[in-house]
Motif scaffolding. Structure first.
Motif, PDB file in Angstrom:
ATOM      1  N   LEU A 137       0.773  -1.247  -0.031  1.00 21.40           N
ATOM      2  CA  LEU A 137       0.023  -0.098  -0.092  1.00 21.40           C
ATOM      3  C   LEU A 137       0.875   1.343  -0.022  1.00 21.40           C
ATOM      4  N   ALA A 138       2.079   1.183   0.469  1.00 18.06           N
ATOM      5  CA  ALA A 138       2.872   2.404   0.431  1.00 18.06           C
ATOM      6  C   ALA A 138       3.250   2.745  -0.893  1.00 18.06           C
ATOM      7  N   LEU A 139       3.381   1.626  -1.821  1.00 16.87           N
ATOM      8  CA  LEU A 139       3.782   1.764  -3.155  1.00 16.87           C
ATOM      9  C   LEU A 139       2.647   2.223  -3.837  1.00 16.87           C
ATOM     10  N   LYS A 140       1.249   2.212  -3.339  1.00 14.50           N
ATOM     11  CA  LYS A 140       0.169   2.832  -3.910  1.00 14.50           C
ATOM     12  C   LYS A 140      -0.011   4.361  -3.538  1.00 14.50           C
ATOM     13  N   GLY A 141       1.028   4.945  -2.738  1.00 10.57           N
ATOM     14  CA  GLY A 141       1.159   6.420  -2.448  1.00 10.57           C
ATOM     15  C   GLY A 141       0.280   6.556  -1.256  1.00 10.57           C
ATOM     16  N   LEU A 142      -0.087   5.713  -0.428  1.00  9.38           N
ATOM     17  CA  LEU A 142      -0.765   5.844   0.689  1.00  9.38           C
ATOM     18  C   LEU A 142      -0.115   6.835   1.787  1.00  9.38           C
ATOM     19  N   ARG A 143      -0.715   7.883   2.452  1.00  6.44           N
ATOM     20  CA  ARG A 143      -0.269   8.651   3.422  1.00  6.44           C
ATOM     21  C   ARG A 143      -0.552   8.069   4.656  1.00  6.44           C
ATOM     22  N   VAL A 176      -8.374   1.979  -4.007  1.00  7.13           N
ATOM     23  CA  VAL A 176      -6.992   1.343  -4.383  1.00  7.13           C
ATOM     24  C   VAL A 176      -7.475  -0.016  -4.642  1.00  7.13           C
ATOM     25  N   LYS A 177      -7.157  -0.429  -5.982  1.00  8.47           N
ATOM     26  CA  LYS A 177      -7.205  -1.788  -6.506  1.00  8.47           C
ATOM     27  C   LYS A 177      -6.014  -2.690  -6.537  1.00  8.47           C
ATOM     28  N   LEU A 178      -6.177  -3.906  -5.777  1.00  8.46           N
ATOM     29  CA  LEU A 178      -5.040  -4.854  -5.718  1.00  8.46           C
ATOM     30  C   LEU A 178      -5.456  -6.096  -6.617  1.00  8.46           C
ATOM     31  N   LYS A 179      -4.422  -6.574  -7.341  1.00  6.64           N
ATOM     32  CA  LYS A 179      -4.527  -7.869  -8.208  1.00  6.64           C
ATOM     33  C   LYS A 179      -3.361  -8.571  -8.059  1.00  6.64           C
ATOM     34  N   ASP A 180      -3.824  -9.966  -8.592  1.00  4.95           N
ATOM     35  CA  ASP A 180      -2.542 -10.826  -8.620  1.00  4.95           C
ATOM     36  C   ASP A 180      -1.960 -11.088  -7.204  1.00  4.95           C
ATOM     37  N   ALA A 181      -0.567 -11.178  -7.091  1.00  5.66           N
ATOM     38  CA  ALA A 181       0.232 -11.175  -5.873  1.00  5.66           C
ATOM     39  C   ALA A 181      -0.026 -10.234  -4.952  1.00  5.66           C
ATOM     40  N   ASP A 182      -0.380  -9.082  -5.093  1.00  2.00           N
ATOM     41  CA  ASP A 182      -0.644  -8.044  -4.144  1.00  2.00           C
ATOM     42  C   ASP A 182      -2.018  -8.525  -3.324  1.00  2.00           C
ATOM     43  N   ALA A 183      -2.917  -8.800  -4.207  1.00  2.00           N
ATOM     44  CA  ALA A 183      -4.335  -9.136  -3.854  1.00  2.00           C
ATOM     45  C   ALA A 183      -4.350 -10.277  -3.045  1.00  2.00           C
ATOM     46  N   SER A 184      -3.620 -11.508  -3.521  1.00  5.60           N
ATOM     47  CA  SER A 184      -3.342 -12.649  -2.614  1.00  5.60           C
ATOM     48  C   SER A 184      -2.585 -12.236  -1.096  1.00  5.60           C
ATOM     49  N   VAL A 185      -1.522 -11.496  -1.155  1.00  6.61           N
ATOM     50  CA  VAL A 185      -1.123 -11.388   0.443  1.00  6.61           C
ATOM     51  C   VAL A 185      -1.895 -10.577   0.933  1.00  6.61           C
ATOM     52  N   PHE A 186      -2.611  -9.537   0.366  1.00  9.54           N
ATOM     53  CA  PHE A 186      -3.480  -8.604   1.334  1.00  9.54           C
ATOM     54  C   PHE A 186      -4.506  -9.333   1.931  1.00  9.54           C
ATOM     55  N   GLU A 187      -5.153 -10.265   0.830  1.00  9.27           N
ATOM     56  CA  GLU A 187      -6.513 -11.140   1.389  1.00  9.27           C
ATOM     57  C   GLU A 187      -6.182 -11.866   2.380  1.00  9.27           C
ATOM     58  N   ASP A 241       7.775  10.381   0.901  1.00 12.63           N
ATOM     59  CA  ASP A 241       8.880  10.180  -0.067  1.00 12.63           C
ATOM     60  C   ASP A 241       8.546   9.241  -1.057  1.00 12.63           C
ATOM     61  N   ILE A 242       7.990   8.118  -0.725  1.00 16.13           N
ATOM     62  CA  ILE A 242       7.766   7.232  -1.534  1.00 16.13           C
ATOM     63  C   ILE A 242       6.337   7.639  -2.502  1.00 16.13           C
ATOM     64  N   ARG A 243       5.494   8.434  -1.628  1.00 17.04           N
ATOM     65  CA  ARG A 243       4.309   9.060  -2.662  1.00 17.04           C
ATOM     66  C   ARG A 243       4.942  10.010  -3.826  1.00 17.04           C
ATOM     67  N   ILE A 244       5.874  10.897  -3.417  1.00 16.39           N
ATOM     68  CA  ILE A 244       6.463  11.657  -4.423  1.00 16.39           C
ATOM     69  C   ILE A 244       7.113  11.231  -5.484  1.00 16.39           C
ATOM     70  N   ALA A 245       7.739   9.815  -4.913  1.00 14.23           N
ATOM     71  CA  ALA A 245       8.415   9.041  -6.146  1.00 14.23           C
ATOM     72  C   ALA A 245       7.380   8.273  -6.943  1.00 14.23           C
ATOM     73  N   TYR A 246       6.080   7.913  -6.519  1.00 16.58           N
ATOM     74  CA  TYR A 246       5.013   7.288  -7.112  1.00 16.58           C
ATOM     75  C   TYR A 246       4.607   8.249  -8.073  1.00 16.58           C
ATOM     76  N   VAL A 247       4.290   9.630  -7.632  1.00 15.06           N
ATOM     77  CA  VAL A 247       3.727  10.503  -8.553  1.00 15.06           C
ATOM     78  C   VAL A 247       4.673  10.952  -9.850  1.00 15.06           C
TER      79      VAL A 247
END
Length: 285
Positions: A137-143, A176-187, A241-247
């Motif tokens: 979720l950090a890579l999705k730019g969440l604060r 926020v939509k998660l698919k594949d491995a992201d979705a599996s881990v989060f689920e 910082d991750i959020r800025i990198a994502y943008v």
């Protein structure tokens, strides 16, 4: 609920405008406590993590470092007053440090590198599900404040796609939509959270009360630090910082326009433009 703080400020000779500012900050702080606890804690139950969480929420709301330091000064004065009149035996604000005014920020966080590391991290047996989910979720730019979503905000469709509805600034929402491995881990993580009391997905269990509260900032960064240290990522490895990198990635690699960035992050177009400008200055200067 100022516990006589207003009269104390008057007696100390503070100007009316300053008194209003101080009382407003205290009201904001208690409103934050109400939003992050099942019930408002007693004065003696307030700890440094509550104050740090409040500061993080104000930073997430777009407050400048200068404004954050003003809030810190107000709460230091408030809790010193409470300590002086024996309302608290320990001052939770005494060791809270002013935030340093930062430069444009680090440009050594490569979003593509973080993406490339993700399969390794998700498959790394050293990390539990909450650590992996925070990274996703950090890579999705969440604060920080956006990690305070509830179990009822999560849905999973027939294809295994995870949808998370999150409140952002100024009553806006993002999905926020998660698919594949992201979705599996989060689920898998989400299923585990069903056995924890409370409404929130990410929580911190307080040792002295055994109460589950929305995840505190110190806890969240502890999980991220494990990954940072194991994979030799930049020392300053913060959500903003991750959020800025994502943008920057969305602009430069995905060719998103400002409207798309605003929709993706659930923010106003003006704010998306500001983030894009900051990303350009940080990475292209």
């Amino acid at each position: 609920m100022s516990y006589g703080f207003k009269q104390y400020l008057v007696d100390e000779g503070y100007k009316e405008k300053t008194i209003t500012t101080y009382l407003t900050c205290v009201e904001w702080f208690f409103a934050y406590l109400n939003s992050t606890h099942k019930k408002q804690p007693e004065l003696h139950e307030i700890n440094p993590s509550d104050i740090k969480g409040f500061m993080a929420s104000k930073l997430d709301d777009g407050n400048s470092i200068h404004s954050i330091n003003k809030h810190i000064a107000v709460l230091k004065t408030f809790f010193d007053y409470l300590w002086r009149i024996n309302k608290v035996s320990i001052d939770p604000a005494v060791k809270i440090q002013r935030m340093k005014v930062l430069d444009a920020g680090p440009n050594d966080i490569s979003y593509k590198q973080l993406l490339n590391l993700k399969p390794k991290i998700l498959g790394d047996s050293r990390y539990n599900l909450i650590t992996k989910s925070i990274y996703i979720l950090a890579l999705k730019g969440l604060r920080f404040s956006e990690f305070h979503f509830r179990k009822c905000d999560v849905s999973i469709d027939n294809q295994g796609v995870v949808l998370i509805s999150i409140n952002t600034r100024k009553n806006k929402r993002r999905v926020v939509k998660l698919k594949d491995a992201d979705a599996s881990v989060f689920e898998s993580f989400y299923i585990d959270t069903q056995f924890n009391p409370g409404d929130y997905v990410f929580t911190t269990k307080r040792q002295h009360t055994n109460e589950y509260v929305p995840i505190e900032i110190d806890s969240l960064y502890t999980y991220l630090k494990y990954i940072r240290d194991d994979y030799s990522l930049p020392k300053r490895f913060k959500l903003d910082d991750i959020r800025i990198a994502y943008v920057h990635y969305l602009r430069s690699s995905r060719h998103y326009v400002i409207d798309q960035i605003a929709e993706n992050l659930g923010i106003e177009i003006v704010r998306a433009a500001e983030l894009s400008k900051l990303a350009i200055e940080r990475y292209n200067s």
